[in-house]
Motif scaffolding. Structure first.
Motif, short mmCIF file in Angstrom:
data_model
loop_
_atom_site.label_atom_id
_atom_site.label_comp_id
_atom_site.label_asym_id
_atom_site.label_seq_id
_atom_site.Cartn_x
_atom_site.Cartn_y
_atom_site.Cartn_z
N ILE A 133 0.84 -1.19 0.00
CA ILE A 133 0.00 0.00 0.00
C ILE A 133 0.88 1.24 0.00
O ILE A 133 1.85 1.33 0.76
CB ILE A 133 -0.93 0.02 1.23
CG1 ILE A 133 -1.87 -1.19 1.22
CG2 ILE A 133 -1.73 1.32 1.28
CD1 ILE A 133 -2.76 -1.27 2.44
N LEU A 134 0.52 2.21 -0.83
CA LEU A 134 1.19 3.50 -0.85
C LEU A 134 0.27 4.53 -0.20
O LEU A 134 -0.87 4.73 -0.64
CB LEU A 134 1.50 3.92 -2.30
CG LEU A 134 2.14 5.30 -2.47
CD1 LEU A 134 3.54 5.33 -1.86
CD2 LEU A 134 2.20 5.70 -3.94
N LEU A 135 0.73 5.15 0.87
CA LEU A 135 -0.01 6.22 1.54
C LEU A 135 0.55 7.56 1.10
O LEU A 135 1.74 7.84 1.28
CB LEU A 135 0.10 6.10 3.06
CG LEU A 135 -0.42 7.30 3.87
CD1 LEU A 135 -1.94 7.44 3.71
CD2 LEU A 135 -0.04 7.18 5.34
N MET B 180 -2.30 3.40 9.87
CA MET B 180 -1.63 2.53 8.91
C MET B 180 -0.82 1.45 9.62
O MET B 180 -0.73 0.32 9.16
CB MET B 180 -0.73 3.35 7.99
CG MET B 180 -1.46 4.39 7.15
SD MET B 180 -2.82 3.73 6.15
CE MET B 180 -1.91 2.89 4.85
N ARG B 181 -0.24 1.79 10.75
CA ARG B 181 0.49 0.78 11.53
C ARG B 181 -0.47 -0.31 12.00
O ARG B 181 -0.15 -1.49 11.95
CB ARG B 181 1.17 1.43 12.75
CG ARG B 181 2.34 2.34 12.40
CD ARG B 181 3.18 2.61 13.64
NE ARG B 181 4.21 3.61 13.37
CZ ARG B 181 4.13 4.87 13.76
NH1 ARG B 181 3.08 5.29 14.45
NH2 ARG B 181 5.10 5.72 13.49
N GLU B 182 -1.65 0.09 12.47
CA GLU B 182 -2.65 -0.88 12.89
C GLU B 182 -3.09 -1.74 11.71
O GLU B 182 -3.30 -2.94 11.83
CB GLU B 182 -3.86 -0.16 13.49
CG GLU B 182 -3.57 0.58 14.79
CD GLU B 182 -3.19 -0.36 15.91
OE1 GLU B 182 -3.71 -1.50 15.94
OE2 GLU B 182 -2.39 0.04 16.77
N VAL C 190 0.00 -6.89 4.78
CA VAL C 190 0.39 -5.82 3.88
C VAL C 190 1.68 -5.15 4.33
O VAL C 190 2.05 -5.22 5.50
CB VAL C 190 -0.72 -4.74 3.77
CG1 VAL C 190 -2.00 -5.30 3.18
CG2 VAL C 190 -1.00 -4.11 5.14
N SER C 191 2.34 -4.50 3.38
CA SER C 191 3.42 -3.58 3.66
C SER C 191 2.96 -2.19 3.26
O SER C 191 2.19 -2.04 2.31
CB SER C 191 4.68 -3.96 2.88
OG SER C 191 5.16 -5.23 3.28
N ILE C 192 3.44 -1.17 3.97
CA ILE C 192 2.96 0.19 3.74
C ILE C 192 4.15 1.12 3.56
O ILE C 192 5.10 1.10 4.35
CB ILE C 192 2.09 0.66 4.91
CG1 ILE C 192 0.83 -0.21 5.01
CG2 ILE C 192 1.72 2.13 4.77
CD1 ILE C 192 0.06 -0.05 6.29
#
Length: 224
Positions: free
Chosen positions: A6-8, A19-21, A28-30
């Motif tokens: 995921i790209l934030l 996003m950490r949660e 997923v990786s963020i």
């Protein structure tokens, strides 16, 4: 199915903790990025399965750049975070699978909306994901990750670990584990269970290994 990325894109840090949660809740990786680092993020060599766009404070040129990136890469699904007071100016990409959420929405709703975009129904769902401390098990793809890095397990090591992790807080004898994991036709001795437990513990590391408890005179238990 590959590991989801995921790209934030956000100017503020208000969704960093969310996003950490999400990272712990789903497999997923963020990669968080700001408007000024967006170009470096998309040229990093990563393939993204979802773009989360926090619209708060973003200039139109950043939104346009995200639109172009999404469309140029097969219409990557996009989730837009919008302040409720600005819903009238909500902008979603014209094509692809997209959704929005208000900035005051609950963590559960945020997780569900992301999951629906990542897994449109034909692949694994969040129920297929088991998370314990720094370990994630994807039951649909037979993959295990420690700190987001894949763990090289044999099929039987994976089967033993996943069985224990999905049946926590209950002790199983070695004989029961042989039947449930190896199958009723398995003719090997109970020492096989001990050998595989030792290998699993060594591969998953001490944090997760501490959950696999030896119950004297019985067998093993996965402690939560």
């Amino acid at each position: 199915m590959h590991h989801k990325n995921i790209l934030l894109v956000a100017k503020t840090s208000r969704y960093i903790e969310r996003m950490r949660e999400l990272k712990h809740a789903l497999d997923v990786s963020i990669l968080p990025t700001a408007p000024e680092t967006f170009s470096q993020a998309i040229s990093s060599g990563h393939d993204f399965d979802l773009v989360v766009l926090d619209s708060s404070g973003l200039e139109q040129d950043t939104i346009n750049a995200v639109d172009s990136y999404v469309s140029d890469n097969g219409f990557i699904p996009t989730l837009v975070i919008q302040d409720e007071s600005k819903l009238g100016s909500l902008h979603l990409p014209a094509q692809g699978r997209n959704d929005f959420i208000t900035s005051t929405a609950s963590e559960a709703e945020f997780e569900v909306r992301c999951a629906l975009l990542l897994w449109p129904g034909e692949e694994s769902a969040p129920a297929d994901i088991v998370t314990v401390d720094n370990m994630t098990i994807n039951l649909a793809t037979y993959q295990v990750y420690i700190d987001e890095k894949p763990v090289d397990l044999t099929l039987m090591e994976y089967s033993l670990l996943s069985f224990l992790a999905t049946h926590p807080s209950r002790a199983y004898s070695r004989e029961t584990l042989l039947h449930r994991v190896w199958g009723f036709e398995y003719c090997g001795g109970t020492r096989t269970v001990d050998v595989h437990i030792r290998r699993v513990r060594s591969k998953v590391g001490p944090q997760v290994a501490s959950h696999i408890v030896t119950v004297r005179g019985v067998g093993y238990l996965f402690k939560i």
